[in-house]
Write a protein that holds these residues in place. Structure first.
Motif, mmCIF file in Angstrom:
data_model
loop_
_atom_site.group_PDB
_atom_site.id
_atom_site.type_symbol
_atom_site.label_atom_id
_atom_site.label_comp_id
_atom_site.label_asym_id
_atom_site.label_seq_id
_atom_site.Cartn_x
_atom_site.Cartn_y
_atom_site.Cartn_z
ATOM 1 N N ASP A 134 56.222 7.428 68.145
ATOM 2 C CA ASP A 134 57.478 7.064 68.891
ATOM 3 C C ASP A 134 58.185 8.548 68.971
ATOM 4 O OD1 ASP A 134 56.957 4.456 69.537
ATOM 5 O OD2 ASP A 134 57.849 3.965 67.620
ATOM 6 N N LEU A 135 58.055 9.296 69.934
ATOM 7 C CA LEU A 135 58.830 10.531 70.260
ATOM 8 C C LEU A 135 60.074 10.303 70.526
ATOM 9 C CD1 LEU A 135 55.749 12.701 71.453
ATOM 10 C CD2 LEU A 135 56.623 12.563 68.884
ATOM 11 N N LEU A 136 60.851 11.541 70.563
ATOM 12 C CA LEU A 136 62.255 11.623 71.341
ATOM 13 C C LEU A 136 62.074 12.238 72.604
ATOM 14 C CD1 LEU A 136 64.133 12.635 68.030
ATOM 15 C CD2 LEU A 136 64.193 10.474 69.216
ATOM 16 N N PRO A 137 63.333 11.793 73.397
ATOM 17 C CA PRO A 137 62.816 12.326 74.960
ATOM 18 C C PRO A 137 63.118 14.027 75.107
ATOM 19 C CG PRO A 137 65.049 11.140 74.509
ATOM 20 C CD PRO A 137 64.319 10.786 73.203
ATOM 21 N N LEU A 138 63.959 14.488 74.227
ATOM 22 C CA LEU A 138 64.263 15.717 74.314
ATOM 23 C C LEU A 138 63.536 16.630 73.563
ATOM 24 C CD1 LEU A 138 68.095 15.565 74.831
ATOM 25 C CD2 LEU A 138 66.194 15.801 76.647
ATOM 26 N N PRO A 139 63.389 17.964 73.611
ATOM 27 C CA PRO A 139 62.798 18.952 72.394
ATOM 28 C C PRO A 139 63.435 18.772 71.029
ATOM 29 C CG PRO A 139 62.989 20.030 74.262
ATOM 30 C CD PRO A 139 63.628 18.893 74.693
ATOM 31 N N VAL A 140 62.717 18.694 70.064
ATOM 32 C CA VAL A 140 63.314 18.463 68.563
ATOM 33 C C VAL A 140 62.839 19.625 67.893
ATOM 34 C CG1 VAL A 140 63.313 16.881 66.534
ATOM 35 C CG2 VAL A 140 63.055 15.844 68.961
ATOM 36 N N TRP A 141 63.633 20.675 67.664
ATOM 37 C CA TRP A 141 63.419 21.818 66.940
ATOM 38 C C TRP A 141 63.690 21.701 65.502
ATOM 39 C CZ3 TRP A 141 60.683 24.720 70.318
ATOM 40 C CH2 TRP A 141 61.058 24.641 71.661
ATOM 41 N N VAL A 142 62.779 22.292 64.511
ATOM 42 C CA VAL A 142 62.859 22.613 63.311
ATOM 43 C C VAL A 142 62.135 23.790 63.055
ATOM 44 C CG1 VAL A 142 63.051 20.174 62.874
ATOM 45 C CG2 VAL A 142 60.683 21.049 62.985
ATOM 46 N N ARG A 143 62.609 24.326 61.920
ATOM 47 C CA ARG A 143 62.121 25.723 61.297
ATOM 48 C C ARG A 143 61.497 25.277 60.031
ATOM 49 N NH1 ARG A 143 62.141 30.624 62.736
ATOM 50 N NH2 ARG A 143 62.416 32.389 61.477
ATOM 51 N N VAL A 144 59.865 25.215 60.397
ATOM 52 C CA VAL A 144 58.979 24.877 59.249
ATOM 53 C C VAL A 144 57.738 26.008 59.361
ATOM 54 C CG1 VAL A 144 59.681 22.589 59.191
ATOM 55 C CG2 VAL A 144 57.920 23.408 60.897
#
Length: 659
Positions: A516-526
């Motif tokens: 199940d994904l989120l509708p908007l881009p989900v940015w993380v720094r990894v």
């Protein structure tokens, strides 16, 4: 007692004695006026109340007779005659049916009183009420009301007269005392002539005083004359002593400022050198205090009599004993203190044993080395303390006892031992299996089918050993480098997560994980690879610990930040497996810990430890929830990042780790 400011005091003795007399006289007059006022107020109010009672008794018969026959005109005339007295403002008769006969006097007092006096009188006077009764029958109530303003005005007039008389007495007393003060004490100004003669090393002049001056002053002048002769003799001795003291101070303060070295006046030079010496000693003391205050080690020093003369702040923190309770204590008291912090089997051996051990283990040059012990305290907190004793030979410090908190080192040593023991145990199990089957192959002849089965077991156990070794090496690299080899980049989890799930191979006959994904881009720094490794470990556990099947689902979560922060993004992996108890959940990230103690589920017990290390190095946290028999949920929380800048736009957001 608060002292008056110096600038408010007169400068001369005559002025100060005159001021003291004036203040004392004013004080007594003020107290007398206050007592007079209080007495007069009480007497006047008491007499007013008595007058009201007497007047009520006088007019009651006339009012009673008139009330019986209903002659209200006579009652009114009687009440009007009553209020002619200056103490009363009104007289009222109230019958049983509510009828009121009232006589009022409204003339103002000759001297208006102040508001505070009027309020005091009104608070302490009360109306006089007298029932009108004849033959057991009530006809009404007779009430007299006081003229509080006129009563207060009379009191105020008396108070002003008393105040004027008091001030007149004060002024007269001050004028009468000034003349003898000037006559008796005025000649004291000749003391300045005496001082000038002493300054120029001449014979001191006699200080004349009036013959009628107080005896104490005349005796004081005689004593000053005799003291002057003694002072002249002591000056020569003082000059020699000051020269010697100056030479001593010059030796104690090398590098003295030029002002002190070039001063011709010995006293000025000594003063400068003492100031410099005090400054240096204060700086040295502040440095030592700062060192001991910042030191994590606790110190207690003993003087030559074996008593504590210094306690560092760290010692009170480690032992929980206030400094005031330790100063002046002897060795036995300190021994009892330390032994009260530990369990009975682990008592400290004490000063005598440590001194004997230090002499036995002396260095080659004969100097005794500091001896050390370790104790395990149970209060004020559980700690491992290293106790050391160093001997001295001075009168101020004969020995120093120090405490060092080595709890962390002890725990690290214990964890290393437990880790090596557990790792050896985990490696010994497959190694024993490999060794046994290899020995079986060497000593027995087997059918090809049996031999293939044994080789398959050897291969499986070898793979398990390799997996354990690889995970141990991976965990060691992560801990040693602390993320310095991470290659950080800003990624969209909506794109990364499907890639990881596509490459992940679930066990045979098991469905791939749902997502199940989120509708908007989900940015993380990894770090892409490390986050993928952590996700694969969590997914593998989700399938392994749900052997009866059941869906494994992955979803993205968003958590809003507080106080303008960016918030967090969570990757939740939920299974419907065997779940864990609360005790198992608390230990799930320990190395080599496995919730399944039966051994039927393969694994090394290092996967979740690696996951926890990776997520924390990425700035996130690991959250777990589980119910036995109902499955487990593992959430990898990561800090939310800003969207990456378009290509070609300048940026200062370089990779901080591994750069």
């Amino acid at each position: 007692m608060t002292r008056p400011p110096i600038h408010l005091l007169p400068r001369s003795l005559v002025g100060r004695v005159f001021a003291l007399y004036s203040v004392t006289l004013l004080g007594f007059v003020a107290i007398g006026l206050l007592l007079f006022y209080r007495y007069q107020l009480s007497v006047e109010l008491e007499e007013a109340q008595l007058r009201a009672d007497a007047l009520s008794a006088v007019i009651q018969p006339a009012v009673t007779d008139s009330a019986v026959i209903g002659d209200y005109d006579t009652i009114h005339r009687t009440l009007e005659s009553a209020v002619h007295h200056p103490s009363f403002a009104q007289a009222i008769f109230i019958d049983l049916v509510g009828g009121v006969v009232k006589a009022t006097r409204t003339d103002a007092p000759a001297v208006p009183p102040p508001a505070w006096l009027l309020a005091t009188v009104q608070a302490r006077l009360y109306d006089t009420n007298m029932p009108i009764r004849v033959g057991g029958r009530d006809y009404g109530v007779l009430r007299l009301g006081f003229a509080a303003e006129r009563i207060a005005g009379g009191l105020w007039q008396q108070t002003r007269i008393a105040l004027a008389l008091g001030l007149l007495g004060v002024v007269g007393g001050m004028l009468l005392i000034r003349w003898p003060l000037v006559r008796w004490l005025g000649k004291l100004s000749r003391v300045h002539d005496f001082d000038e003669a002493m300054r120029h090393d001449g014979a001191p002049l006699p200080i004349p005083s009036a013959e009628d001056a107080p005896l104490e002053f005349r005796e004081t002048f005689e004593v000053l004359g005799r003291a002057a002769a003694s002072v002249r003799g002591q000056r020569e001795q003082a000059a020699v002593s000051l020269e010697a003291l100056r030479r001593v101070l010059e030796d104690l303060t090398p590098g003295m400022p030029a002002a002190a070295a070039s001063a011709t006046d010995d006293l000025a030079a000594i003063s400068l050198m003492i100031s410099e010496l005090v400054r240096r000693l204060r700086e040295r003391g502040e440095q030592l205090d700062a060192i001991f205050a910042l030191s994590a080690d606790g110190f207690v020093s003993f003087n030559a009599q074996g008593q504590v003369n210094y306690v560092s702040p760290a010692f009170t923190l480690l032992t929980g004993q206030p400094e005031t309770d330790l100063l002046g204590a002897d060795e036995r008291a300190v021994e009892r203190l330390l032994n009260s912090l530990v369990d009975a089997p682990m008592r400290w051996r004490g000063f005598s044993a440590m001194r004997l051990s230090g002499q036995t283990e002396a260095a080659a040059d004969g100097v005794a080395l500091p001896t050390r012990d370790r104790i395990e305290t149970r209060r004020p907190a559980r700690r491992t303390l290293e106790v050391a004793l160093r001997m001295g030979d001075g009168q101020v410090i004969s020995q120093v006892l120090s405490l060092r908190d080595v709890t962390h080192e002890s725990l690290v040593d214990q964890m290393k031992s437990e880790f090596l023991s557990t790792a050896a145990h985990e490696l010994r199990t497959p190694m024993a299996s490999i060794f046994g089957f290899v020995e079986l192959l060497l000593r027995r002849k087997m059918t090809p089918e049996k031999q293939a089965d044994v080789l398959e077991t050897i291969h499986r156990q070898s793979a398990r050993m390799i997996a354990i070794i690889n995970e141990l090496l991976d965990l060691a690299r992560i801990e040693a480098r602390r993320g310095q080899d991470f290659v950080l980049e800003t990624l969209d989890l909506n794109l990364l997560l499907p890639e990881v799930l596509h490459d992940f191979k679930p066990p045979q006959e098991r469905d791939t994980p749902g997502v199940d994904l989120l509708p908007l881009p989900v940015w993380v720094r990894v770090d892409r690879n490390k986050l993928t490794q952590a996700l694969v470990n969590v997914l593998s556990n989700a399938y392994k610990y749900s052997p009866e099947g059941g869906a494994v689902r992955v979803r993205l979560l968003r958590e809003a930040g507080l106080d303008g922060q960016a918030g967090r993004i969570g990757i939740e992996v939920r299974d419907a497996g065997i779940g864990m108890t609360a005790d198992q959940l608390a230990r799930v990230s320990e190395r080599f810990y496995r919730a399944d103690a039966s051994g039927s589920i393969a694994g090394t017990g290092l996967g979740m430890s690696i996951v926890k290390e990776i997520i924390e190095l990425l700035g996130g946290t690991l959250a777990l929830s589980s119910h036995q028999g109902a499955g487990t949920s593992v959430t990898l929380w990561l800090p939310r990042a800003s969207a990456p800048r378009p290509p070609g736009q300048p940026t200062s957001d370089f990779l901080s780790l591994g750069a």
